[in-house]
Scaffold this motif. Structure first.
Motif, mmCIF file in Angstrom:
data_model
loop_
_atom_site.group_PDB
_atom_site.id
_atom_site.type_symbol
_atom_site.label_atom_id
_atom_site.label_comp_id
_atom_site.label_asym_id
_atom_site.label_seq_id
_atom_site.Cartn_x
_atom_site.Cartn_y
_atom_site.Cartn_z
ATOM 1 N N PRO A 1 2.090 -11.044 -21.344
ATOM 2 C CA PRO A 1 2.216 -11.454 -19.942
ATOM 3 C C PRO A 1 2.648 -10.274 -19.073
ATOM 4 N N PRO A 2 2.001 -10.077 -17.932
ATOM 5 C CA PRO A 2 2.249 -8.897 -17.104
ATOM 6 C C PRO A 2 3.556 -8.954 -16.320
ATOM 7 N N THR A 3 3.993 -7.756 -15.903
ATOM 8 C CA THR A 3 5.157 -7.642 -15.021
ATOM 9 C C THR A 3 4.772 -6.805 -13.815
ATOM 10 N N ILE A 4 4.978 -7.379 -12.640
ATOM 11 C CA ILE A 4 4.718 -6.690 -11.375
ATOM 12 C C ILE A 4 5.968 -6.821 -10.520
ATOM 13 N N ARG A 5 6.570 -5.700 -10.212
ATOM 14 C CA ARG A 5 7.729 -5.667 -9.319
ATOM 15 C C ARG A 5 7.265 -5.186 -7.950
ATOM 16 N N VAL A 6 8.060 -5.492 -6.937
ATOM 17 C CA VAL A 6 7.795 -5.036 -5.568
ATOM 18 C C VAL A 6 9.078 -4.373 -5.084
ATOM 19 N N PRO A 7 9.280 -3.090 -5.455
ATOM 20 C CA PRO A 7 10.520 -2.409 -5.067
ATOM 21 C C PRO A 7 10.603 -2.200 -3.562
ATOM 22 N N ASP A 8 11.828 -1.974 -3.093
ATOM 23 C CA ASP A 8 12.019 -1.748 -1.659
ATOM 24 C C ASP A 8 11.280 -0.507 -1.193
ATOM 25 N N LEU A 9 11.342 0.567 -1.981
ATOM 26 C CA LEU A 9 10.609 1.798 -1.674
ATOM 27 C C LEU A 9 10.106 2.397 -2.977
ATOM 28 N N LEU A 10 8.973 3.085 -2.908
ATOM 29 C CA LEU A 10 8.517 3.874 -4.040
ATOM 30 C C LEU A 10 7.858 5.141 -3.533
ATOM 31 N N VAL A 11 7.916 6.173 -4.365
ATOM 32 C CA VAL A 11 7.318 7.463 -4.028
ATOM 33 C C VAL A 11 6.254 7.769 -5.060
ATOM 34 N N VAL A 12 5.067 8.139 -4.552
ATOM 35 C CA VAL A 12 3.928 8.484 -5.409
ATOM 36 C C VAL A 12 3.274 9.749 -4.875
ATOM 37 N N PRO A 13 2.446 10.399 -5.697
ATOM 38 C CA PRO A 13 1.659 11.514 -5.178
ATOM 39 C C PRO A 13 0.727 11.024 -4.062
ATOM 40 N N GLU A 14 0.537 11.851 -3.074
ATOM 41 C CA GLU A 14 -0.310 11.507 -1.933
ATOM 42 C C GLU A 14 -1.717 11.152 -2.395
ATOM 43 N N ALA A 15 -2.202 11.788 -3.445
ATOM 44 C CA ALA A 15 -3.542 11.519 -3.968
ATOM 45 C C ALA A 15 -3.687 10.067 -4.415
ATOM 46 N N VAL A 16 -2.624 9.460 -4.918
ATOM 47 C CA VAL A 16 -2.660 8.050 -5.326
ATOM 48 C C VAL A 16 -2.846 7.174 -4.099
ATOM 49 N N GLY A 17 -2.072 7.421 -3.054
ATOM 50 C CA GLY A 17 -2.190 6.642 -1.830
ATOM 51 C C GLY A 17 -3.547 6.791 -1.164
ATOM 52 N N ARG A 18 -4.145 7.962 -1.299
ATOM 53 C CA ARG A 18 -5.436 8.223 -0.681
ATOM 54 C C ARG A 18 -6.529 7.302 -1.232
ATOM 55 N N THR A 19 -6.350 6.770 -2.450
ATOM 56 C CA THR A 19 -7.347 5.870 -3.047
ATOM 57 C C THR A 19 -7.250 4.449 -2.508
ATOM 58 N N ASN A 20 -6.210 4.169 -1.690
ATOM 59 C CA ASN A 20 -5.997 2.857 -1.082
ATOM 60 C C ASN A 20 -5.926 1.741 -2.133
ATOM 61 N N PRO A 21 -5.032 1.893 -3.125
ATOM 62 C CA PRO A 21 -4.973 0.896 -4.193
ATOM 63 C C PRO A 21 -4.296 -0.396 -3.727
ATOM 64 N N PRO A 22 -4.633 -1.534 -4.350
ATOM 65 C CA PRO A 22 -3.950 -2.787 -4.017
ATOM 66 C C PRO A 22 -2.536 -2.824 -4.607
ATOM 67 N N ARG A 23 -2.302 -2.013 -5.622
ATOM 68 C CA ARG A 23 -0.987 -1.886 -6.275
ATOM 69 C C ARG A 23 -1.008 -0.552 -7.006
ATOM 70 N N VAL A 24 0.157 -0.074 -7.406
ATOM 71 C CA VAL A 24 0.229 1.187 -8.144
ATOM 72 C C VAL A 24 0.705 0.926 -9.568
ATOM 73 N N ARG A 25 0.382 1.862 -10.430
ATOM 74 C CA ARG A 25 0.776 1.773 -11.832
ATOM 75 C C ARG A 25 2.036 2.607 -12.043
ATOM 76 N N ALA A 26 2.855 2.194 -12.986
ATOM 77 C CA ALA A 26 4.129 2.863 -13.242
ATOM 78 C C ALA A 26 3.948 4.351 -13.499
ATOM 79 N N GLU A 27 2.904 4.737 -14.191
ATOM 80 C CA GLU A 27 2.720 6.151 -14.519
ATOM 81 C C GLU A 27 2.448 7.022 -13.291
ATOM 82 N N ASP A 28 2.131 6.398 -12.160
ATOM 83 C CA ASP A 28 1.896 7.147 -10.921
ATOM 84 C C ASP A 28 3.142 7.255 -10.047
ATOM 85 N N VAL A 29 4.190 6.527 -10.392
ATOM 86 C CA VAL A 29 5.379 6.443 -9.542
ATOM 87 C C VAL A 29 6.419 7.471 -9.977
#
Length: 185
Positions: free
Chosen positions: A78-106
């Motif tokens: 069963p999956p786990t999805i958290r919605v933290p108050d803030l997260l920091v990722v590489p700009e390249a990840v955000g540029r893909t306009n994902p619906p959610r991010v993966r832990a390995e990118d955070v």
């Protein structure tokens, strides 16, 4: 008004994605269990806004900060999805306009303690984020005096990196200086 139909089974990632949009509460998925909590109070949101601005102005251009964004800690059932108050990722990840991010990118997750979330933030999420391999985790406590506990992942476990009710100075995920006294000003 119709009755709300709550899931009566563990949810998969597909079930999570199929849930109707609902901004009336805060939703997370923990090992397939839908967790619902009320929206945070004024000071909580104000602190997030101020902290977002401080991080955004200090992070290098190749890193971005995002508020309240879905973070997939585990997508296996069963999956786990958290919605933290803030997260920091590489700009390249955000540029893909994902619906959610993966832990390995955070690179950094920030949780601001709310009434009812103290144990979740300090125990459950601390362990979940470490297990997911997120390099840095901050817990901001708004009870006077405002303080932050910053953890850094070392050999698979979080170790205390900094703890202060003054100015937080860290070098990861980038050199940052945050005056905690200004978060609620």
């Amino acid at each position: 008004m119709g009755a709300v139909m709550w899931p009566d089974h563990l949810l998969s990632l597909a079930d999570w994605e199929a849930l109707p949009e609902d901004n009336s509460r805060h939703f997370e998925l923990v090992e397939g269990v839908l967790q619902v909590s009320p929206h945070p109070v004024w000071n909580h949101q104000r602190a997030i806004t101020k902290l977002l601005g401080r991080l955004d102005s200090q992070l290098p251009q190749d890193l971005v900060v995002q508020p309240e964004f879905e973070l997939v800690l585990s997508d296996s059932f069963p999956p786990t999805i958290r919605v933290p108050d803030l997260l920091v990722v590489p700009e390249a990840v955000g540029r893909t306009n994902p619906p959610r991010v993966r832990a390995e990118d955070v690179l950094l997750v920030v949780e601001v303690v709310s009434p009812g979330s103290r144990k979740i933030d300090r125990v459950h999420k601390l362990n979940e984020y470490a297990e997911a391999g997120i390099p840095d985790y901050w817990i901001v406590d708004l009870d006077p005096p405002v303080s932050v506990t910053a953890f850094q992942l070392i050999d698979g476990d979080y170790e205390l990196n900094a703890e202060t009710d003054g100015v937080l100075s860290v070098t990861t995920p980038a050199p940052l200086n945050i005056d905690l006294g200004k978060l609620l000003a």
